[in-house]
Design a protein around this motif. Structure first.
Motif, PDB file in Angstrom:
ATOM      1  N   LEU A 101       0.832  -1.195   0.000  1.00 54.51           N
ATOM      2  CA  LEU A 101       0.000   0.000   0.000  1.00 54.51           C
ATOM      3  C   LEU A 101       0.872   1.253   0.000  1.00 54.51           C
ATOM      4  O   LEU A 101       0.625   2.202  -0.768  1.00 54.51           O
ATOM      5  N   ALA A 102       1.901   1.262   0.838  1.00 55.61           N
ATOM      6  CA  ALA A 102       2.781   2.428   0.932  1.00 55.61           C
ATOM      7  C   ALA A 102       3.530   2.699  -0.370  1.00 55.61           C
ATOM      8  O   ALA A 102       3.918   3.843  -0.638  1.00 55.61           O
ATOM      9  N   GLN A 103       3.717   1.675  -1.178  1.00 53.22           N
ATOM     10  CA  GLN A 103       4.427   1.836  -2.447  1.00 53.22           C
ATOM     11  C   GLN A 103       3.577   2.496  -3.527  1.00 53.22           C
ATOM     12  O   GLN A 103       4.106   3.073  -4.471  1.00 53.22           O
ATOM     13  N   ARG A 104       2.246   2.432  -3.366  1.00 52.01           N
ATOM     14  CA  ARG A 104       1.379   2.974  -4.412  1.00 52.01           C
ATOM     15  C   ARG A 104       0.459   4.105  -3.939  1.00 52.01           C
ATOM     16  O   ARG A 104      -0.194   4.760  -4.744  1.00 52.01           O
ATOM     17  N   PHE A 105       0.429   4.322  -2.617  1.00 54.77           N
ATOM     18  CA  PHE A 105      -0.483   5.335  -2.076  1.00 54.77           C
ATOM     19  C   PHE A 105       0.182   5.951  -0.849  1.00 54.77           C
ATOM     20  O   PHE A 105       0.665   5.225   0.030  1.00 54.77           O
ATOM     21  N   PRO A 106       0.232   7.269  -0.741  1.00 58.17           N
ATOM     22  CA  PRO A 106       0.928   7.899   0.392  1.00 58.17           C
ATOM     23  C   PRO A 106       0.193   7.691   1.718  1.00 58.17           C
ATOM     24  O   PRO A 106      -0.939   8.152   1.892  1.00 58.17           O
ATOM     25  N   VAL A 107       0.821   6.972   2.625  1.00 62.05           N
ATOM     26  CA  VAL A 107       0.229   6.703   3.934  1.00 62.05           C
ATOM     27  C   VAL A 107       1.224   7.059   5.041  1.00 62.05           C
ATOM     28  O   VAL A 107       2.405   7.273   4.793  1.00 62.05           O
ATOM     29  N   ARG A 108       0.706   7.077   6.256  1.00 57.24           N
ATOM     30  CA  ARG A 108       1.513   7.401   7.427  1.00 57.24           C
ATOM     31  C   ARG A 108       1.079   6.508   8.585  1.00 57.24           C
ATOM     32  O   ARG A 108      -0.105   6.146   8.696  1.00 57.24           O
ATOM     33  N   LEU A 109       2.023   6.134   9.439  1.00 54.95           N
ATOM     34  CA  LEU A 109       1.717   5.347  10.632  1.00 54.95           C
ATOM     35  C   LEU A 109       1.569   6.283  11.831  1.00 54.95           C
ATOM     36  O   LEU A 109       2.418   7.146  12.059  1.00 54.95           O
ATOM     37  N   VAL A 110       0.504   6.083  12.585  1.00 59.87           N
ATOM     38  CA  VAL A 110       0.214   6.932  13.740  1.00 59.87           C
ATOM     39  C   VAL A 110       0.701   6.255  15.011  1.00 59.87           C
ATOM     40  O   VAL A 110       0.469   5.056  15.220  1.00 59.87           O
ATOM     41  N   GLN A 111       1.361   7.016  15.871  1.00 61.40           N
ATOM     42  CA  GLN A 111       1.871   6.448  17.117  1.00 61.40           C
ATOM     43  C   GLN A 111       0.732   5.993  18.028  1.00 61.40           C
ATOM     44  O   GLN A 111      -0.343   6.590  18.065  1.00 61.40           O
ATOM     45  N   LEU A 112       0.974   4.928  18.781  1.00 58.88           N
ATOM     46  CA  LEU A 112       0.008   4.407  19.753  1.00 58.88           C
ATOM     47  C   LEU A 112       0.611   4.374  21.154  1.00 58.88           C
ATOM     48  O   LEU A 112      -0.021   3.904  22.098  1.00 58.88           O
TER      49      LEU A 112
ATOM     50  N   VAL B 271       8.324  -0.462  19.680  1.00 62.95           N
ATOM     51  CA  VAL B 271       8.633   0.570  18.698  1.00 62.95           C
ATOM     52  C   VAL B 271       8.696  -0.047  17.314  1.00 62.95           C
ATOM     53  O   VAL B 271       9.361  -1.086  17.119  1.00 62.95           O
ATOM     54  N   LEU B 272       7.997   0.557  16.369  1.00 57.68           N
ATOM     55  CA  LEU B 272       8.157   0.171  14.968  1.00 57.68           C
ATOM     56  C   LEU B 272       9.450   0.807  14.477  1.00 57.68           C
ATOM     57  O   LEU B 272       9.549   2.041  14.445  1.00 57.68           O
ATOM     58  N   PRO B 273      10.457   0.017  14.146  1.00 59.04           N
ATOM     59  CA  PRO B 273      11.719   0.620  13.693  1.00 59.04           C
ATOM     60  C   PRO B 273      11.522   1.459  12.441  1.00 59.04           C
ATOM     61  O   PRO B 273      10.598   1.228  11.660  1.00 59.04           O
ATOM     62  N   ALA B 274      12.392   2.422  12.249  1.00 60.94           N
ATOM     63  CA  ALA B 274      12.246   3.377  11.152  1.00 60.94           C
ATOM     64  C   ALA B 274      12.228   2.708   9.786  1.00 60.94           C
ATOM     65  O   ALA B 274      11.648   3.244   8.835  1.00 60.94           O
ATOM     66  N   ASP B 275      12.863   1.536   9.686  1.00 59.50           N
ATOM     67  CA  ASP B 275      12.928   0.863   8.383  1.00 59.50           C
ATOM     68  C   ASP B 275      11.849  -0.192   8.197  1.00 59.50           C
ATOM     69  O   ASP B 275      11.879  -0.950   7.236  1.00 59.50           O
ATOM     70  N   ALA B 276      10.858  -0.246   9.112  1.00 60.14           N
ATOM     71  CA  ALA B 276       9.780  -1.230   8.946  1.00 60.14           C
ATOM     72  C   ALA B 276       8.997  -0.929   7.669  1.00 60.14           C
ATOM     73  O   ALA B 276       8.756  -1.811   6.848  1.00 60.14           O
ATOM     74  N   TYR B 277       8.594   0.339   7.524  1.00 63.49           N
ATOM     75  CA  TYR B 277       7.905   0.809   6.316  1.00 63.49           C
ATOM     76  C   TYR B 277       8.527   2.160   5.929  1.00 63.49           C
ATOM     77  O   TYR B 277       7.971   3.214   6.264  1.00 63.49           O
ATOM     78  N   PRO B 278       9.660   2.156   5.271  1.00 58.88           N
ATOM     79  CA  PRO B 278      10.385   3.404   4.998  1.00 58.88           C
ATOM     80  C   PRO B 278       9.534   4.478   4.325  1.00 58.88           C
ATOM     81  O   PRO B 278       9.674   5.669   4.637  1.00 58.88           O
ATOM     82  N   LEU B 279       8.632   4.073   3.432  1.00 57.27           N
ATOM     83  CA  LEU B 279       7.834   5.052   2.704  1.00 57.27           C
ATOM     84  C   LEU B 279       6.714   5.649   3.552  1.00 57.27           C
ATOM     85  O   LEU B 279       6.127   6.660   3.181  1.00 57.27           O
ATOM     86  N   ALA B 280       6.427   5.027   4.687  1.00 54.90           N
ATOM     87  CA  ALA B 280       5.312   5.490   5.520  1.00 54.90           C
ATOM     88  C   ALA B 280       5.773   6.134   6.818  1.00 54.90           C
ATOM     89  O   ALA B 280       4.942   6.628   7.587  1.00 54.90           O
ATOM     90  N   GLN B 281       7.073   6.127   7.069  1.00 56.45           N
ATOM     91  CA  GLN B 281       7.555   6.604   8.364  1.00 56.45           C
ATOM     92  C   GLN B 281       8.523   7.781   8.272  1.00 56.45           C
ATOM     93  O   GLN B 281       8.925   8.330   9.303  1.00 56.45           O
ATOM     94  N   ASP B 282       8.921   8.153   7.082  1.00 59.98           N
ATOM     95  CA  ASP B 282       9.831   9.298   6.900  1.00 59.98           C
ATOM     96  C   ASP B 282      11.065   9.190   7.792  1.00 59.98           C
ATOM     97  O   ASP B 282      11.526  10.185   8.374  1.00 59.98           O
ATOM     98  N   GLY B 283      11.575   7.969   7.911  1.00 57.69           N
ATOM     99  CA  GLY B 283      12.797   7.769   8.687  1.00 57.69           C
ATOM    100  C   GLY B 283      12.619   7.841  10.184  1.00 57.69           C
ATOM    101  O   GLY B 283      13.610   7.886  10.932  1.00 57.69           O
TER     102      GLY B 283
ATOM    103  N   ALA C 263      11.097   6.308  13.873  1.00 61.80           N
ATOM    104  CA  ALA C 263      10.528   5.181  14.612  1.00 61.80           C
ATOM    105  C   ALA C 263       9.166   5.601  15.150  1.00 61.80           C
ATOM    106  O   ALA C 263       8.927   6.793  15.399  1.00 61.80           O
ATOM    107  N   VAL C 264       8.264   4.639  15.332  1.00 61.53           N
ATOM    108  CA  VAL C 264       6.902   4.939  15.785  1.00 61.53           C
ATOM    109  C   VAL C 264       6.583   4.077  17.006  1.00 61.53           C
ATOM    110  O   VAL C 264       6.694   2.849  16.958  1.00 61.53           O
ATOM    111  N   LYS C 265       6.174   4.735  18.089  1.00 58.61           N
ATOM    112  CA  LYS C 265       5.841   4.001  19.314  1.00 58.61           C
ATOM    113  C   LYS C 265       4.501   3.292  19.159  1.00 58.61           C
ATOM    114  O   LYS C 265       3.549   3.851  18.612  1.00 58.61           O
ATOM    115  N   THR C 266       4.443   2.063  19.665  1.00 56.65           N
ATOM    116  CA  THR C 266       3.217   1.279  19.556  1.00 56.65           C
ATOM    117  C   THR C 266       3.179   0.248  20.676  1.00 56.65           C
ATOM    118  O   THR C 266       3.886   0.383  21.682  1.00 56.65           O
TER     119      THR C 266
END
Length: 331
Positions: A214-225, A246-258, A260-263
């Protein structure tokens, strides 16, 4: 002449007796030194929706089992997720299943049929909760989902189980404050892309192929939890299986802008029942542990499967066959 023939006959007889004795000793050795019959026949593993990590893990495990247990025909059952998997297991429609620890605990607390028969073979990898929104969305936390169309997973999935608790932790009512759309990861990405969803929750290993694509074809973002962790754990015993992660920064590079995301995360278990043959359970467990590297090359989450942690299967006790395997691995 008669004497010579008699001697020849005795030698043939003695040789035959010796051969029978040797055969008997060989059979005795096989029976007493661990030569139990190899697992065989058809087995069913309940996995999940086609584009989820459960399903991909099952496909790769099937390949490794074909090598390790050639007489076992492993069939994969596509399901709605953890709760559905447990129901298939206790009903006899599946022999093994993957389920999250919190789903197992909930199944037991509810007193669902066959809950007392559940046993574990291994702790596998952790599932990470992921809240996905369009890149330009104003949503920055779960609280911002008020009034929005939110993919929450199907009714028999572990995803919906956790989502309900996260929504509650955010101070929202699942039925009144959001517009829950009960679909799985096989549908949520497309619905978000078509603007038929405003957000969706997913619980899976990293990375989940459907989210990655999905991130490769549509601009998305992961929200912290991460901000929900204190309130989540105040809900009591039912939430003790969740840990801050923590979702590491390279889990979904196109959705995290480098970034890490807390979850939060929860462990997956390989589950069976007490009616499963110990020899089969032992063989399956051996392959699960031994296939970590081969499966991990394609399903990164599987790299977390480890002999040292696999025995921690709370809330379930180990199946006797799995116990035999772990004991055999002690130095």
């Amino acid at each position: 002449m008669v004497t010579a023939l008699s001697r020849t006959g005795r030698r043939v007889f003695q040789a035959a007796v010796a051969a029978l004795v040797a055969l008997g000793l060989a059979l005795w050795w096989l029976l007493t030194m661990g030569g139990e019959p190899a697992p065989h026949g058809s087995l069913t593993l309940a996995t999940g929706v086609p584009t989820g990590v459960y399903a991909r893990y099952g496909e790769l495990l099937k390949q490794d089992l074909a090598h390790d247990l050639p007489d076992v025909d492993l069939r994969l059952a596509r399901t709605e997720g953890s709760i559905d998997n447990l129901r298939q297991l206790v009903s006899g429609r599946a022999d093994f299943a993957i389920a999250t620890a919190d789903a197992v605990a909930t199944y037991e607390v509810r007193g669902e049929p066959g809950a007392d028969r559940l046993r574990a073979c291994a702790r596998l990898y952790d599932d990470y909760m992921q809240l996905v929104v369009p890149k330009k969305s104003a949503v920055r936390s779960t609280k911002d989902l008020r009034g929005l169309r939110v993919g929450v997973g199907t009714d028999d999935s572990g995803v919906q189980l956790v989502t309900r608790r996260l929504v509650e932790a955010a101070g929202l009512d699942f039925h009144e404050d959001i517009r829950p759309v009960r679909v799985g990861i096989d549908q949520m990405p497309k619905l978000l892309e078509q603007h038929k969803l405003d957000a969706f929750f997913w619980s899976g290993g990293l990375p989940t192929t459907a989210v990655q694509r999905l991130a490769q074809r549509f601009p998305v973002r992961l929200v912290q939890l991460g901000d929900l962790s204190p309130a989540l754990h105040r809900q009591g015993e039912r939430t003790r299986y969740y840990r801050a992660a923590v979702l590491p920064a390279d889990a979904y590079p196109l959705a995290q802008d480098g970034q890490a995301v807390k979850t939060i995360a929860v462990a997956n278990l390989l589950v069976t029942t007490d009616r499963e043959d110990p020899v089969t359970a032992q063989g399956i467990t051996r392959t699960v542990i031994g296939s970590r590297d081969s499966i991990g090359r394609q399903v990164h989450a599987a790299q977390k499967v480890d002999l040292r942690t696999a025995v921690f299967t709370d809330p379930l006790e180990l199946h006797e066959g799995a116990r035999r395997y772990y004991l055999s691995q002690k130095p």
